[in-house]
Design an enzyme around this catalytic site. Structure first.
Site, PDB file in Angstrom:
ATOM      1  N   ARG A   1      -8.355 -43.122  12.199  1.00  6.79           N
ATOM      2  CA  ARG A   1      -8.533 -43.147  10.750  1.00  6.79           C
ATOM      3  C   ARG A   1      -9.889 -42.547  10.409  1.00  6.79           C
ATOM      4  O   ARG A   1     -10.882 -42.834  11.079  1.00  6.79           O
ATOM      5  CB  ARG A   1      -8.453 -44.585  10.234  1.00  6.79           C
ATOM      6  CG  ARG A   1      -7.055 -45.150  10.236  1.00  6.79           C
ATOM      7  CD  ARG A   1      -7.027 -46.606   9.838  1.00  6.79           C
ATOM      8  NE  ARG A   1      -7.853 -46.919   8.677  1.00  6.79           N
ATOM      9  CZ  ARG A   1      -7.925 -48.122   8.122  1.00  6.79           C
ATOM     10  NH1 ARG A   1      -7.225 -49.124   8.641  1.00  6.79           N
ATOM     11  NH2 ARG A   1      -8.677 -48.340   7.081  1.00  6.79           N
TER      12      ARG A   1
ATOM     13  N   ARG B   1     -10.370 -62.123  -3.811  1.00  5.58           N
ATOM     14  CA  ARG B   1     -11.525 -61.416  -3.266  1.00  5.58           C
ATOM     15  C   ARG B   1     -12.831 -61.855  -3.933  1.00  5.58           C
ATOM     16  O   ARG B   1     -13.905 -61.595  -3.401  1.00  5.58           O
ATOM     17  CB  ARG B   1     -11.372 -59.904  -3.444  1.00  5.58           C
ATOM     18  CG  ARG B   1     -10.304 -59.268  -2.575  1.00  5.58           C
ATOM     19  CD  ARG B   1     -10.295 -57.765  -2.761  1.00  5.58           C
ATOM     20  NE  ARG B   1      -9.241 -57.116  -2.015  1.00  5.58           N
ATOM     21  CZ  ARG B   1      -9.329 -56.719  -0.760  1.00  5.58           C
ATOM     22  NH1 ARG B   1     -10.470 -56.911  -0.115  1.00  5.58           N
ATOM     23  NH2 ARG B   1      -8.322 -56.134  -0.151  1.00  5.58           N
TER      24      ARG B   1
ATOM     25  N   ARG C   1     -11.795 -47.539  17.540  1.00  4.41           N
ATOM     26  CA  ARG C   1     -10.350 -47.760  17.401  1.00  4.41           C
ATOM     27  C   ARG C   1      -9.594 -46.445  17.225  1.00  4.41           C
ATOM     28  O   ARG C   1     -10.030 -45.550  16.510  1.00  4.41           O
ATOM     29  CB  ARG C   1     -10.124 -48.681  16.197  1.00  4.41           C
ATOM     30  CG  ARG C   1      -8.713 -49.153  15.999  1.00  4.41           C
ATOM     31  CD  ARG C   1      -8.686 -50.302  15.004  1.00  4.41           C
ATOM     32  NE  ARG C   1      -9.259 -49.958  13.712  1.00  4.41           N
ATOM     33  CZ  ARG C   1      -9.483 -50.826  12.735  1.00  4.41           C
ATOM     34  NH1 ARG C   1      -9.198 -52.117  12.919  1.00  4.41           N
ATOM     35  NH2 ARG C   1      -9.991 -50.441  11.571  1.00  4.41           N
TER      36      ARG C   1
ATOM     37  N   LYS D   1      -7.851 -60.471  10.960  1.00  4.23           N
ATOM     38  CA  LYS D   1      -6.990 -61.237  10.043  1.00  4.23           C
ATOM     39  C   LYS D   1      -5.547 -60.733  10.092  1.00  4.23           C
ATOM     40  O   LYS D   1      -4.603 -61.533  10.077  1.00  4.23           O
ATOM     41  CB  LYS D   1      -7.523 -61.132   8.608  1.00  4.23           C
ATOM     42  CG  LYS D   1      -8.922 -61.681   8.421  1.00  4.23           C
ATOM     43  CD  LYS D   1      -9.351 -61.688   6.966  1.00  4.23           C
ATOM     44  CE  LYS D   1      -9.402 -60.302   6.351  1.00  4.23           C
ATOM     45  NZ  LYS D   1     -10.437 -59.435   6.992  1.00  4.23           N
TER      46      LYS D   1
ATOM     47  N   ARG E   1     -18.475 -50.987   4.222  1.00  3.83           N
ATOM     48  CA  ARG E   1     -17.427 -51.970   3.928  1.00  3.83           C
ATOM     49  C   ARG E   1     -17.944 -53.393   4.107  1.00  3.83           C
ATOM     50  O   ARG E   1     -17.589 -54.296   3.341  1.00  3.83           O
ATOM     51  CB  ARG E   1     -16.213 -51.728   4.828  1.00  3.83           C
ATOM     52  CG  ARG E   1     -15.490 -50.414   4.560  1.00  3.83           C
ATOM     53  CD  ARG E   1     -14.437 -50.146   5.608  1.00  3.83           C
ATOM     54  NE  ARG E   1     -13.347 -51.109   5.535  1.00  3.83           N
ATOM     55  CZ  ARG E   1     -12.442 -51.266   6.507  1.00  3.83           C
ATOM     56  NH1 ARG E   1     -12.525 -50.566   7.627  1.00  3.83           N
ATOM     57  NH2 ARG E   1     -11.474 -52.147   6.360  1.00  3.83           N
TER      58      ARG E   1
END
Length: 229
Positions: A161, A88, A127, A13, A172
């Site tokens: 991260r 949300r 990542r 997104k 998540r």
């Protein structure tokens, strides 16, 4: 053009929002950025938000709605905006609809970026980024052209991260499906939902989104009950 991008974390997104900003000259409205700006400006609603956050509590939907409403009234939103991270929940979606109706506005596009869970976990857990310029790489999909050297700035320092791992990502995703995925049905029933395949190459996803926007513009908007499959 007033737009919401839906999809789980890691669906792309943020990347697609940035391309929409560049192509259409509309701002991306992040609730986090808006909260910080309202607090810094010391507006009435900003002071309320600061008091809540200073007490260690979550900012209520009413406060966030008011901050979003103030932000939409600013000049750079005259041509439209992309809502980022909001709504949300179903209650927040109702609040957005009511707020826009009060302003004589409506959402033009709600686009869901669909990606399989296993692909999302692989994307996120592999990542890493340049510690200097922030360019994002991936263990499998996008390594630097020269091993250990950033393509953009030449730095040899990279970082990951701490929450970019499979376990955190699955947590998540569970939160997304519990709290946010009901919005897919909500906007489907309103006839504003369109879907794109987020497992395609980034440029193809961009073209798919642009095709939706162009088709809706050419047809003069949505017809009741029409939704993407």
């Amino acid at each position: 053009m007033r737009l919401i991008l839906l999809g789980p974390p890691g669906a792309g997104k943020g990347t697609q929002a940035q391309r929409l900003i560049e192509r259409h000259g509309i701002p991306q409205l992040s609730t986090g950025d808006m909260l910080r700006a309202a607090v810094a400006a010391q507006s009435e609603i900003g002071r309320k938000a600061k008091a809540v956050m200073d007490a260690g509590n979550l900012v209520s939907d009413d406060i966030v709605n008011a901050i979003v409403s103030e932000r939409i009234d600013q000049d750079d939103c005259a041509k439209g905006f992309i809502l980022d991270g909001y709504p949300r929940t179903l209650n927040q979606a109702d609040a957005v609809e009511a707020m826009l109706e009060d302003k004589g506005l409506r959402l033009d596009h709600v686009i869901e970026i669909k990606v399989d869970d296993d692909i999302l976990v692989r994307r996120v857990s592999g990542r890493f980024s340049c510690a200097s310029c922030g360019t994002v790489y991936h263990d499998e999909d996008r390594q630097p052209k020269v091993a250990g050297v950033c393509d953009v700035c030449g730095s040899t320092e990279f970082k990951r991260r701490p929450d970019d791992n499979a376990e955190t990502m699955r947590t998540r995703l569970r939160s997304y499906y519990r709290d946010t995925s009901p919005l897919v049905g909500y906007y489907h029933c309103k006839g504003t939902l369109r879907r794109v395949d987020g497992m395609q190459p980034i440029d193809v996803v961009t073209d798919s989104i642009e095709a939706i926007l162009s088709a809706e513009t050419a047809s003069g908007g949505y017809r009741a009950g029409q939704a993407g499959g």
